[in-house]
Structure formats: structure tokens, C-alpha cells
Design an enzyme around this catalytic site. Structure first.
Site, PDB file in Angstrom:
ATOM      1  N   ARG A 236       0.851  -1.180   0.000  1.00 32.83           N
ATOM      2  CA  ARG A 236       0.000   0.000   0.000  1.00 32.83           C
ATOM      3  C   ARG A 236       0.886   1.229   0.000  1.00 32.83           C
ATOM      4  NH1 ARG A 236      -3.441  -2.744  -1.454  1.00 32.83           N
ATOM      5  NH2 ARG A 236      -5.556  -3.082  -0.647  1.00 32.83           N
ATOM      6  N   GLU A 265      -3.736   7.598  -5.725  1.00 31.96           N
ATOM      7  CA  GLU A 265      -3.865   6.857  -6.980  1.00 31.96           C
ATOM      8  C   GLU A 265      -5.178   7.240  -7.668  1.00 31.96           C
ATOM      9  OE1 GLU A 265      -3.613   2.715  -5.972  1.00 31.96           O
ATOM     10  OE2 GLU A 265      -1.525   2.868  -5.335  1.00 31.96           O
ATOM     11  N   HIS A 284      -0.516  -0.025  -9.920  1.00 33.32           N
ATOM     12  CA  HIS A 284      -1.234  -0.869  -8.963  1.00 33.32           C
ATOM     13  C   HIS A 284      -1.740  -2.135  -9.667  1.00 33.32           C
ATOM     14  CE1 HIS A 284      -3.539  -0.682  -4.921  1.00 33.32           C
ATOM     15  NE2 HIS A 284      -3.332  -1.942  -5.275  1.00 33.32           N
TER      16      HIS A 284
END
Length: 335
Positions: A236, A265, A284
Site C-alpha cells: 500500500r 492513486e 497498482h
């Protein structure tokens, strides 16, 4: 329909996989574009179940959703869900903690190798019409014998350890919830975080985001790392203090970074990390394979179906809810 299930954050590709599971228990799936807790609280009062990606569900949401019985995080991390509030309201929380272990550990290894062999830097040089790029990429050192430090030694961290040892790396690990024997069995020496940072050529972040791990790696930690070391993050973004990371890279405290996750993000186009030649950023995507994606969606919906069908989820994240449900006279089946 007997039940109403909402999928937040706009849903996933039409929800066909989820509907194939929920139709069997006479549950209607509705996809909504909500991410904020206020939107969830104000609009989903008839929800029996929630499938959430990033939408926060806490005290506000639970107090406004009287029918709610289950929240499933479509993923591994539980950071969007307030487990204590869910338990107090008799709501089961579940996730899919092991669906993408091969994908994330493989991606982390790929980023480690890309940093060590300077793959991206060399590729950019060739695309820039330089065939003498090795001279500018030096030093390039042999990977065998270097040390990978893994912060967070759960399923992904332990598989990454085995992969790294297969390449020839030494592995050290840090995890406050793990014993030294378990770490040794997975091929790693368990160290305190400062010792891991000081001894590692690559520091791979593989821990969940919790109040304890938020900004776990900050200015003080970067100062403890080797100036030749790389930071790898496939966990994360907020585990790493991004401002401190930018400073450490600018000041040469570390050699570079490879990041699959960021604090915000998608990132702002002006984020300095995107312009740094010694930083690799992937979107991601470490979790993703076609197989993992289908498994994630099927298992998430299946956990909702289990609870609405009168059983506890297989991956119950708040086991204290069992006692709360007994107090409320709504205990579920244990099988």
C-alpha cells in the site's frame, strides 16, 4: 428479490461473475459509483450486503444501513472498513486474503530484478538512440549474494523469500507477528526493522496498511538504508511516507525505488516520482492476472452469499462479531 447487494466504486465490468453467484440466493446486485462513506450512508439504506473496493465503511455507514449483514472487501487489504464499528453493529466483514499471492510476489521479484539489472534505465537509453548505455548504467553488480529485506512476512512475503533465494539472494525479514522459526522455514532470518534496513540491498514492502504501518517507512528509516539500496513497494502506498521518499531520492540516501502503489492513486501528473529516472512505477497492477481477477470476484461474491444464506464467511475478518451476533440473537451457522 429477497436480498439487495450493492457493489461500490462503480462496480467491475458489468458484474456478471458476481451475479452468477448471487442469483442463486435470490439477491439483486446493484452497482453504484460511491466512494465516500457519506454517499454509502445516504443512499444504501436497503443494503443487505456490500461489496466494496475503496469505499470507506465505518460508524456513519453502519448506523445508516439497518439491514446490512455483510461487507466484503474485493481484495486483500481491509483498510477501507472499520472492523470495530462493523462488529458493534453485528456486521460480518470478509476479504480474499490469498487470491493473488503468486502474482504479487512475482511482480515484487520482477521489480527487484529490474532495479538490480537496471532494465528500465537501459531500455530507455536504447530507445533514446544510445547503444553504449552500459557505461551510464554502472555500477551493475552481481545479484547473487545480495540481500533482500522483506517487511511483512505473510503469504506474499514468504513466497517472495523462496523466489529470491532461488535467484541467489540472501533474505532477511521483519514482522512483529511472526516467530523466528517460521521465518527460517521460509528461508529468511528475522530481524528488527533497523537491522533489516541497514543490511538490505533491496527493501520490499509486503505488509498491510494499518494504523501501525501507516508511514512505517519515513525519513528516519531512509537514513538507515544503504545509499546503494532500492525500495520496492507492492503493498500500500501509505506504508511509505511519499514526501520522505522523494527527499531520500533527491538527496541520494537510496539508489532508487520501484513502486506499484502510491499514496494517491492515480497520481498527480506533477508527482516528482514520475520524473525521476531511478524510479519505476507500475499502475497498482501487481495483483492482476486473468485467473486471479476471476477468482477474486467469484470468491468475494461467494462470501456475501454465505452470510445472506445464514453461514459465517470463510475468511471472517472480525471474529468478535460472533459473540455480538449471539447477543443480538442472530448467530449464523459455523460450518
Amino acid at each position: 428479490m429477497a436480498f439487495k447487494v450493492y457493489m461500490t466504486d462503480g462496480g467491475l465490468e458489468g458484474g456478471e461473475i458476481e451475479r452468477s453467484v448471487l442469483d442463486a440466493i435470490d439477491a439483486e446486485l446493484v452497482m453504484v459509483p460511491y466512494r465516500s462513506e457519506r454517499e454509502v450512508a445516504d443512499n444504501l439504506a436497503d443494503a443487505d450486503g456490500l461489496l466494496v473496493i475503496y469505499a470507506h465503511t465505518g460508524q456513519l455507514a453502519f448506523s445508516h444501513l439497518p439491514r446490512l449483514r455483510v461487507v466484503v472487501r474485493i481484495g486483500i487489504g481491509l483498510d477501507p472498513i472499520d472492523l470495530e464499528a462493523a462488529t458493534a453493529h453485528g456486521v460480518c466483514v470478509a476479504n480474499v486474503p490469498d487470491y493473488c499471492v503468486p502474482e504479487v510476489s512475482n511482480h515484487a521479484l520482477a521489480l527487484i530484478l529490474a532495479c538490480g539489472r537496471k532494465v528500465v534505465q537501459l531500455d530507455r537509453a536504447v530507445h533514446g538512440a544510445s547503444w553504449q548505455a552500459v557505461a551510464t548504467a554502472r555500477p551493475l553488480v552481481r545479484l547473487e549474494g545480495q540481500t533482500v529485506g522483506i517487511v511483512g512476512f505473510g503469504r506474499i512475503g514468504q513466497r517472495l523469500s523462496r523466489l529470491c533465494r532461488g535467484v541467489g539472494f540472501s533474505v532477511v525479514a521483519n514482522d512483529p507477528y511472526l516467530d523466528a522459526e517460521t521465518a527460517r522455514h521460509a528461508g529468511a532470518e528475522l530481524l528488527a526493522l533497523p537491522a533489516l534496513l541497514a543490511s538490505s540491498d533491496y527493501v520490499s514492502i509486503n505488509c498491510p496498511l494499518t494504523p501501525e504501518t501507516r508511514h512505517l517507512i519515513g525519513r528516519a528509516e531512509f537514513a538507515q538504508m544503504k545509499p546503494t539500496a532500492y525500495l520496492i513497494n507492492t503493498a500500500r502506498g501509505a506504508v511509505v511516507d511519499e514526501t520522505a521518499l522523494i527527499g531520500a531520492l533527491r538527496e541520494g540516501q537510496i539508489a532508487g525505488a520501484a513502486l506499484d502503489v502510491l499514496e494517491t492513486e492515480p497520481p498527480d501528473p506533477g508527482n516528482p516520482l514520475l520524473a525521476m529516472p531511478n524510479v519505476i512505477v507500475t499502475p497498482h497492477s501487481a495483483f492482476y492476472s486473468e485467473q486471479a481477477y476471476r477468482e477474486l470476484r467469484f470468491r468475494s461474491a461467494s462470501e456475501v452469499a454465505r452470510v445472506l444464506g445464514g453461514r459465517y464467511p470463510r475468511t471472517l475478518a472480525n471474529p468478535a462479531v460472533k459473540e455480538r451476533l449471539r447477543e443480538l440473537g442472530r448467530a449464523l451457522a459455523e460450518e
